[in-house]
Design a protein around this motif. Sequence first.
Motif, mmCIF file in Angstrom:
data_model
loop_
_atom_site.group_PDB
_atom_site.id
_atom_site.type_symbol
_atom_site.label_atom_id
_atom_site.label_comp_id
_atom_site.label_asym_id
_atom_site.label_seq_id
_atom_site.Cartn_x
_atom_site.Cartn_y
_atom_site.Cartn_z
ATOM 1 N N ALA A 128 47.095 50.310 -16.603
ATOM 2 C CA ALA A 128 47.811 49.080 -16.264
ATOM 3 C C ALA A 128 47.186 47.630 -16.971
ATOM 4 C CB ALA A 128 47.931 49.164 -14.626
ATOM 5 N N ALA A 129 46.036 47.440 -16.382
ATOM 6 C CA ALA A 129 45.529 46.230 -16.982
ATOM 7 C C ALA A 129 43.827 46.424 -17.880
ATOM 8 C CB ALA A 129 44.704 44.823 -16.622
ATOM 9 N N ILE A 130 43.029 45.333 -19.085
ATOM 10 C CA ILE A 130 42.575 45.585 -19.586
ATOM 11 C C ILE A 130 42.268 44.018 -19.503
ATOM 12 C CG2 ILE A 130 40.739 45.205 -21.097
ATOM 13 C CD1 ILE A 130 42.560 47.579 -22.705
ATOM 14 N N ILE A 131 41.183 43.465 -18.541
ATOM 15 C CA ILE A 131 40.723 42.878 -18.301
ATOM 16 C C ILE A 131 38.712 42.359 -18.913
ATOM 17 C CG2 ILE A 131 39.304 40.848 -16.649
ATOM 18 C CD1 ILE A 131 40.995 42.405 -14.752
ATOM 19 N N TYR A 132 39.045 41.337 -19.987
ATOM 20 C CA TYR A 132 37.587 41.246 -20.356
ATOM 21 C C TYR A 132 36.410 40.946 -19.842
ATOM 22 C CZ TYR A 132 39.291 43.393 -24.618
ATOM 23 O OH TYR A 132 39.853 43.968 -25.678
ATOM 24 N N THR A 133 35.191 41.209 -20.188
ATOM 25 C CA THR A 133 34.147 41.137 -19.484
ATOM 26 C C THR A 133 33.042 40.600 -19.836
ATOM 27 O OG1 THR A 133 32.873 40.612 -16.878
ATOM 28 C CG2 THR A 133 33.522 42.903 -18.009
ATOM 29 N N SER A 134 32.357 39.076 -20.076
ATOM 30 C CA SER A 134 30.733 39.646 -21.199
ATOM 31 C C SER A 134 29.754 40.308 -20.507
ATOM 32 C CB SER A 134 30.291 38.006 -20.880
ATOM 33 O OG SER A 134 31.551 36.901 -21.106
ATOM 34 N N LYS A 154 33.257 42.686 -23.046
ATOM 35 C CA LYS A 154 33.879 44.033 -22.905
ATOM 36 C C LYS A 154 34.929 44.563 -22.194
ATOM 37 C CE LYS A 154 30.001 45.820 -20.587
ATOM 38 N NZ LYS A 154 29.270 44.577 -21.246
ATOM 39 N N GLY A 155 35.920 45.309 -22.694
ATOM 40 C CA GLY A 155 37.143 45.037 -22.400
ATOM 41 C C GLY A 155 37.075 46.691 -20.694
ATOM 42 N N VAL A 156 37.233 45.522 -19.302
ATOM 43 C CA VAL A 156 36.975 46.333 -18.655
ATOM 44 C C VAL A 156 38.332 47.147 -17.971
ATOM 45 C CG1 VAL A 156 36.824 46.860 -16.021
ATOM 46 C CG2 VAL A 156 35.430 45.364 -17.127
ATOM 47 N N MET A 157 38.591 48.885 -18.647
ATOM 48 C CA MET A 157 40.076 49.148 -18.582
ATOM 49 C C MET A 157 39.812 49.350 -16.693
ATOM 50 S SD MET A 157 39.595 51.769 -21.593
ATOM 51 C CE MET A 157 38.299 52.760 -20.747
ATOM 52 N N LEU A 158 41.148 49.630 -16.007
ATOM 53 C CA LEU A 158 41.748 49.588 -15.004
ATOM 54 C C LEU A 158 42.882 49.899 -14.803
ATOM 55 C CD1 LEU A 158 41.295 46.144 -13.795
ATOM 56 C CD2 LEU A 158 39.480 48.097 -13.296
ATOM 57 N N LEU A 212 23.065 48.776 -6.401
ATOM 58 C CA LEU A 212 23.100 49.137 -6.286
ATOM 59 C C LEU A 212 24.512 50.025 -6.714
ATOM 60 C CD1 LEU A 212 25.028 48.623 -3.560
ATOM 61 C CD2 LEU A 212 26.335 46.673 -4.920
ATOM 62 N N VAL A 213 25.252 51.000 -6.421
ATOM 63 C CA VAL A 213 26.379 52.412 -6.700
ATOM 64 C C VAL A 213 27.641 52.659 -5.503
ATOM 65 C CG1 VAL A 213 26.667 54.474 -7.235
ATOM 66 C CG2 VAL A 213 23.667 53.278 -7.411
ATOM 67 N N ILE A 214 28.256 52.164 -6.451
ATOM 68 C CA ILE A 214 29.741 51.717 -5.952
ATOM 69 C C ILE A 214 30.799 53.000 -6.077
ATOM 70 C CG2 ILE A 214 31.605 50.728 -5.147
ATOM 71 C CD1 ILE A 214 29.412 49.463 -4.226
ATOM 72 N N ARG A 215 31.205 53.647 -4.885
ATOM 73 C CA ARG A 215 32.180 54.832 -5.045
ATOM 74 C C ARG A 215 33.790 54.567 -4.374
ATOM 75 N NH1 ARG A 215 33.211 59.830 -1.773
ATOM 76 N NH2 ARG A 215 33.786 61.272 -2.727
ATOM 77 N N GLY A 216 34.443 55.338 -5.162
ATOM 78 C CA GLY A 216 35.533 55.156 -4.788
ATOM 79 C C GLY A 216 36.614 54.750 -5.811
ATOM 80 N N ALA A 217 38.421 54.840 -5.571
ATOM 81 C CA ALA A 217 38.665 54.528 -5.664
ATOM 82 C C ALA A 217 39.577 53.283 -6.611
ATOM 83 C CB ALA A 217 40.133 55.004 -5.353
ATOM 84 N N THR A 218 38.479 52.286 -6.605
ATOM 85 C CA THR A 218 39.010 50.550 -7.321
ATOM 86 C C THR A 218 37.859 51.206 -8.401
ATOM 87 O OG1 THR A 218 36.223 50.287 -5.503
ATOM 88 C CG2 THR A 218 38.876 49.558 -5.343
ATOM 89 N N VAL A 219 37.433 52.280 -8.556
ATOM 90 C CA VAL A 219 35.884 52.406 -9.960
ATOM 91 C C VAL A 219 36.821 51.956 -10.793
ATOM 92 C CG1 VAL A 219 34.067 53.266 -11.122
ATOM 93 C CG2 VAL A 219 33.874 53.117 -8.555
ATOM 94 N N MET A 220 36.299 51.440 -12.065
ATOM 95 C CA MET A 220 36.909 51.482 -13.449
ATOM 96 C C MET A 220 36.520 52.494 -14.278
ATOM 97 S SD MET A 220 33.864 49.572 -15.903
ATOM 98 C CE MET A 220 32.433 50.255 -16.827
ATOM 99 N N LYS A 221 38.156 52.905 -15.357
ATOM 100 C CA LYS A 221 38.062 53.969 -16.116
ATOM 101 C C LYS A 221 37.223 53.889 -16.767
ATOM 102 C CE LYS A 221 41.036 57.688 -17.051
ATOM 103 N NZ LYS A 221 41.517 58.414 -15.985
ATOM 104 N N GLY A 222 36.499 52.986 -17.197
ATOM 105 C CA GLY A 222 35.845 52.551 -17.988
ATOM 106 C C GLY A 222 35.425 51.394 -18.665
ATOM 107 N N TYR A 223 34.632 50.999 -20.632
ATOM 108 C CA TYR A 223 34.965 49.818 -20.477
ATOM 109 C C TYR A 223 35.909 50.079 -22.146
ATOM 110 C CZ TYR A 223 31.206 47.765 -18.300
ATOM 111 O OH TYR A 223 30.265 47.311 -17.435
ATOM 112 N N TRP A 224 36.745 49.855 -22.540
ATOM 113 C CA TRP A 224 37.394 49.863 -23.608
ATOM 114 C C TRP A 224 36.760 50.206 -25.007
ATOM 115 C CZ3 TRP A 224 42.711 51.679 -25.120
ATOM 116 C CH2 TRP A 224 43.205 51.240 -25.640
ATOM 117 N N GLY A 225 37.250 50.835 -25.711
ATOM 118 C CA GLY A 225 36.390 51.619 -26.716
ATOM 119 C C GLY A 225 34.588 51.843 -27.101
ATOM 120 N N LYS A 226 34.474 51.386 -25.439
ATOM 121 C CA LYS A 226 32.645 51.445 -26.037
ATOM 122 C C LYS A 226 32.755 52.517 -24.701
ATOM 123 C CE LYS A 226 32.083 46.585 -26.371
ATOM 124 N NZ LYS A 226 33.640 46.484 -27.204
#
Length: 517
Positions: free
Chosen positions: A172-178, A185-189, A367-381
């Motif tokens: 749905a979205a790519i949100i860039y974060t430093s 890095k583009g966070v894939m959601l 800290l480790v997080i488990r759940g359906a909110t966890v991103m798909k990964g970083y775009w192209g990285k």
Amino acid sequence: MIHGAVPLLHDYLIHSAGRLGDKVALVCNGRRVTYAELDECSNGIGQCLVRAGVQRGDRVMIFADNTVETVVSFWAVLKANAVVCIVNPLTKSDKLDYLLNDCRPAALITDRHLHSVFGEPAHMCRSLRQLIVSGPIEDDELSRLPHAIRWETAAERNSVAPARKSIDIDLAAIIYTSGSTGEPKGVMLTHRNMTTACTSIASYLELREDEVILDVLPLAFDYGLYQMLMAFYTGARLVLERSFAFPAQILQVIKDERITGFPGVPTIFASLAELKSLKDHDFSSIRYVTNTAAALPLKHITMLRELFKGARIYSMYGLTECKRCTYLPPEDLERKPLSVGIAIPNTEMWIVDDNDRRVEPGTVGQLVIRGATVMKGYWGKPEATARKLKPGPLPGEQVLYTGDYCRMDEEGYLYFIGRGDEIIKSRGEKVAPKEVENVLMNIPGVKEAAVVGVPDEILGQAVKAFVVIEQGRIVGERQLRMECQKRLENFMVPKSIVIVPSLPRTDTGKLKKVALS
């Protein structure tokens, strides 16, 4: 609220428009826009994108301020089965060029007043098939831009949305974060990531259809974006402002619009604390206040309680890679004021040591997080993704290793200690030291540079730079600051710059940042 099958993100707007078409959904820059108007206008932009060749999974970048056009564009991109990427309007031309090359969008939606920033990068971006420009622009100027059309041409209201092709595991979205490398890095959601986070947060905030939510945070910032998502999910009203730069004006908005929800960051609350005659303002409409950085300072908690009497105050913590990790229930604020709370609904968390073993309560670890909110990964990285997403306790799943160091008490309440990757959190924004160092190193006469975050009462952390000048060169702090202001967003410019003869290093020659302060 949406019931039944798991929706796509843009169903929030579609369903609310179906139920509450004549209700004012958005108040922005003196304009009042209904759900029906937003829905039909976003259909028009969505159809325009499809006609331009935007296909399922293509990226569309929105480079604009907090405006009605930005809100409409967000939903239009999703309706076109594409992936939306909102970029902070403070972004400089060089960084925008990087983002365009990294994201490779099929379309760019922006505003005429940002032409000096986007003009050259847009010409260089080979993936662009459509450029939609809002704001007054002359014909000859528009004709010199690649594949450009006016917003008014693209935004004809349409009762028919583009054909629905996306499913909830699509991006749905790519949100860039430093990041610590200095490269954004583009966070894939996915739709599922974002709808899960939205419904979870809305549930513990106890949001209602009659909420009037104030948003002074950039829509490019996930905390700001989710205010819109939650408002439209519940059928509430969003009051969207460009910033909190003029606090007195915002206080008047709170009164005039009868604001019920006030999301903020430490910088905003510090600015409030400095205002005089606050007690003369009527804040009786405020039902809840949220903060998403580390735990609020005790003086801010006291101030907020006195100011917003009867309001629920939420201290929260999260990161873009999973949106939200924890929240502190308001009833626990007094007994655990330094905690950032418990895991949000439908999420699990735990802490591990350097050997990936779960630690006992009171022990600091990652800290480790488990759940359906966890991103798909970083775009192209893929390498950066592999460092963050690792196999979970159940077969076939991946969990998020946040890189943040925390401890948990016996009751399961989390206490944030620090960010393991050196990211500086200033004014509610993430600053990568490497990105600032790269700018400093490119200034003629600079030999070395190191950037750290130092505690600051107002900013949370302030950016501080240490610079070594080449022998025989004369470069002053004023010149360094001016160069930084030209090349960096305002929140990234160092608050202080110290010129030093050398930087501390370890025996192996590595930079020793712990010795800098």
